[in-house]
Design an enzyme around this catalytic site. Structure first.
Site, PDB file in Angstrom:
ATOM      1  N   CYS A 181       0.834  -1.205   0.000  1.00  0.00           N
ATOM      2  CA  CYS A 181       0.000   0.000   0.000  1.00  0.00           C
ATOM      3  C   CYS A 181       0.870   1.258   0.000  1.00  0.00           C
ATOM      4  O   CYS A 181       1.607   1.516   0.950  1.00  0.00           O
ATOM      5  CB  CYS A 181      -0.936  -0.008   1.212  1.00  0.00           C
ATOM      6  SG  CYS A 181      -1.875   1.516   1.428  1.00  0.00           S
ATOM      7  N   CYS A 221     -20.260   3.693 -19.979  1.00  0.00           N
ATOM      8  CA  CYS A 221     -21.421   2.877 -19.627  1.00  0.00           C
ATOM      9  C   CYS A 221     -21.481   1.635 -20.520  1.00  0.00           C
ATOM     10  O   CYS A 221     -21.573   1.734 -21.747  1.00  0.00           O
ATOM     11  CB  CYS A 221     -22.681   3.723 -19.790  1.00  0.00           C
ATOM     12  SG  CYS A 221     -24.204   2.792 -19.820  1.00  0.00           S
ATOM     13  N   CYS A 268     -24.894   1.151 -22.437  1.00  0.00           N
ATOM     14  CA  CYS A 268     -25.389   2.289 -23.211  1.00  0.00           C
ATOM     15  C   CYS A 268     -25.468   1.981 -24.703  1.00  0.00           C
ATOM     16  O   CYS A 268     -26.379   2.433 -25.401  1.00  0.00           O
ATOM     17  CB  CYS A 268     -24.512   3.515 -22.976  1.00  0.00           C
ATOM     18  SG  CYS A 268     -24.847   4.363 -21.403  1.00  0.00           S
TER      19      CYS A 268
END
Length: 519
Positions: A94, A434, A437
């Protein structure tokens, strides 16, 4: 003063939501919170940097040895046997954890030197997931303070100084008493931001409110003294006779006196209004504090660090005039992860010139100043406050819709082609990212072909990633909206998963026409 390049590229506004949740930390940014630190940073040459880095490495190495390393067996035992334990949960992979750990280690060293009872510990949550989970560590990095084995979340800044201040406040030291001139000089060396109270006898209603405020605040170290000589070292401009409160920070507006009634709410509001510099230099390490500031109207100036040298003074003069109303923030335009998310909301992500924007986080409005100068920047601020400056909405260039069976709507034509149209409007709202879409678009194209010749109906589509309008509020994509000719204020939401036949029936119903139902 500065002049941005004009551009017509506009990108999506929703990035702002992720900015407000950012928990980013940057080790190299800690010392750039004021102009004095900035000048020092700019003045260091490569040889000086090598010396500084070597010295910091030695200090950090010593500091890291102060932090106890938890494993799968010793964490519960240590927490049970110590009154105060501040734990950092991290993962080796991390980046944010790696950036926070040096600050955590430096805080551990400082707390030890101060004789604090806080034990600082860290645990590799990837290596010891069961032990970390038992402590309540679910993400990286996580800071938890255990008081008699009961944990509470850390909720302050992420520099070593801020960690020290928070830890001391939470473990019974909300106020540091400074009794001598030597102590005062040592205190100044350790704190870049502090509140100082002068009280002759450390008693009375004003003093009680001062202590309550010190206990309630999580960010600022409070100091108190009964010596006028000590008070003048901590706050040279002191003019009080029996009690006084002032805030000290490292910038030209260094000393600010509290001039209200000594009530805890008044004191906390005073700190909130004055704790940031006149112009805050945004870094990854202070970004969470900036975005969560109680001042929700913020002006952002994007330029490179070199240009800031000439900008800082006029910006500070402007900021001084709007001190409690607007927060002024400078962002290094070359630090992509800080500047680009903002600039993309205005289509200026490739800009190399100075840009001035504003955000009102109370209502989600954003503003753009064209061709900024000091005078324009001040008028820009006045206009936002009095409502004469209009919010900024993205729009692509106006397209040529001649011969188009489905009109392309942009931000600039939403009023004329949708809201002001005397026809029914079937609007498809889509975005490039999207997944579904494209399927919906194909359905709409078939539907538009089916209703060819119906003069009372217009088919249209808009890319919501590149166009905005205050009357277009869509959260999920794709979206199908039907705007009846007689009432454009309440569009009808159509189901995107309906088959073509069902959609045709709905269109017929809302158009109140005699178009055929069968495809």
């Amino acid at each position: 003063m500065y002049s941005p390049k004009p551009t017509s590229r506009f990108i999506f506004f929703a990035i702002i939501l992720t900015l407000l949740l950012t928990f980013s930390i940057s080790v190299l940014s800690e010392d750039v919170d004021d102009m004095e630190g900035l000048e020092e940073l700019l003045a260091i040459d490569e040889q000086d940097q090598d010396h500084v880095q070597s010295s910091e490495t030695d200090v950090l190495s010593r500091a890291q040895r102060v932090v106890l390393e938890f494993n799968g067996e010793n964490s519960n035992k240590v927490i049970d046997e110590n009154e105060f334990v501040l734990v950092l949960g991290y993962a080796p992979w991390c980046v944010k954890s790696a950036e926070l750990m040096p600050h955590f280690a430096q805080a551990a060293m400082a707390l030890k030197e101060l004789g604090s009872r806080v034990l600082m510990a860290k645990i590799d949550a990837e290596r010891y997931p069961k032990a970390a989970g038992g402590l309540g560590i679910k993400g990286f990095p996580t800071l938890l303070l255990f008081v008699n084995a009961t944990s509470q979340a850390y909720n302050a800044g992420l520099t070593s100084e801020e960690i020290v201040t928070w830890a001391r406040k939470k473990t019974g030291v909300p106020v540091v008493r400074v009794s001598s001139e030597t102590e005062a000089n040592e205190f100044i060396k350790k704190h870049s931001l502090y509140a100082v109270g002068f009280f002759e006898n450390f008693e009375g209603p004003a003093y009680e409110e001062f202590v309550k405020a010190a206990t309630s605040d999580n960010e600022i170290q409070f100091a108190e003294t009964s010596s006028s000589e000590v008070a003048r070292i901590l706050f040279p401009d002191i003019k009080a006779t029996n009690h006084f409160l002032g805030l000290v920070k490292s910038e030209p507006e260094k000393f600010t006196s509290f001039e209200n009634t000594f009530k805890v709410d008044n004191i906390l509001q005073f700190l909130d209004d004055n704790k940031f510099p006149l112009v805050t230099l945004l870094t990854e390490i202070n970004s969470a504090r900036v975005y969560s500031s109680s001042n929700k109207l913020q002006v952002y100036v994007f330029s490179d660090v070199d240009e800031l040298k000439s900008l800082i003074e006029p910006l500070q003069n402007i900021a001084r005039k709007f001190k409690t109303q607007i927060m002024f923030i400078h962002v290094d335009i070359k630090v992509e992860n800080l500047a680009k998310p903002f600039l993309t909301m205005f289509g200026l992500e490739d800009s190399e010139d100075t840009v001035v924007t504003a955000f009102d986080y109370k209502n989600g409005s954003k503003y753009l100043l064209e061709d900024p100068t000091p005078a324009k920047t001040e008028n820009f601020c006045l206009g936002i406050l009095d409502g004469t400056v209009s919010p900024f909405y993205k729009s692509q260039p106006i397209p040529d819709n001649k011969e188009a069976s489905i009109l392309t709507i942009v931000g600039k034509t939403f009023d004329s082609l949708v809201l002001d149209s005397n026809k029914n409007v079937f609007l498809e709202v889509h975005t490039p990212w999207c997944f579904s879409c494209e399927t919906t678009s194909k359905q709409v194209e078939k539907l538009a072909k089916h209703f060819t010749g119906l003069e009372t109906l217009t088919f249209a589509r808009i890319d919501a990633s590149a166009n905005e309008h205050p009357r277009l509020q869509v959260n999920d994509y794709p979206a199908l909206l039907f705007y009846p000719a007689e009432d454009k204020t309440n569009p009808i939401i159509l189901p995107t998963k309906s088959n073509l036949k069902d959609l045709a029936k709905l269109v017929n119903k809302y158009c109140k026409s005699h178009a055929k139902d069968e495809l």
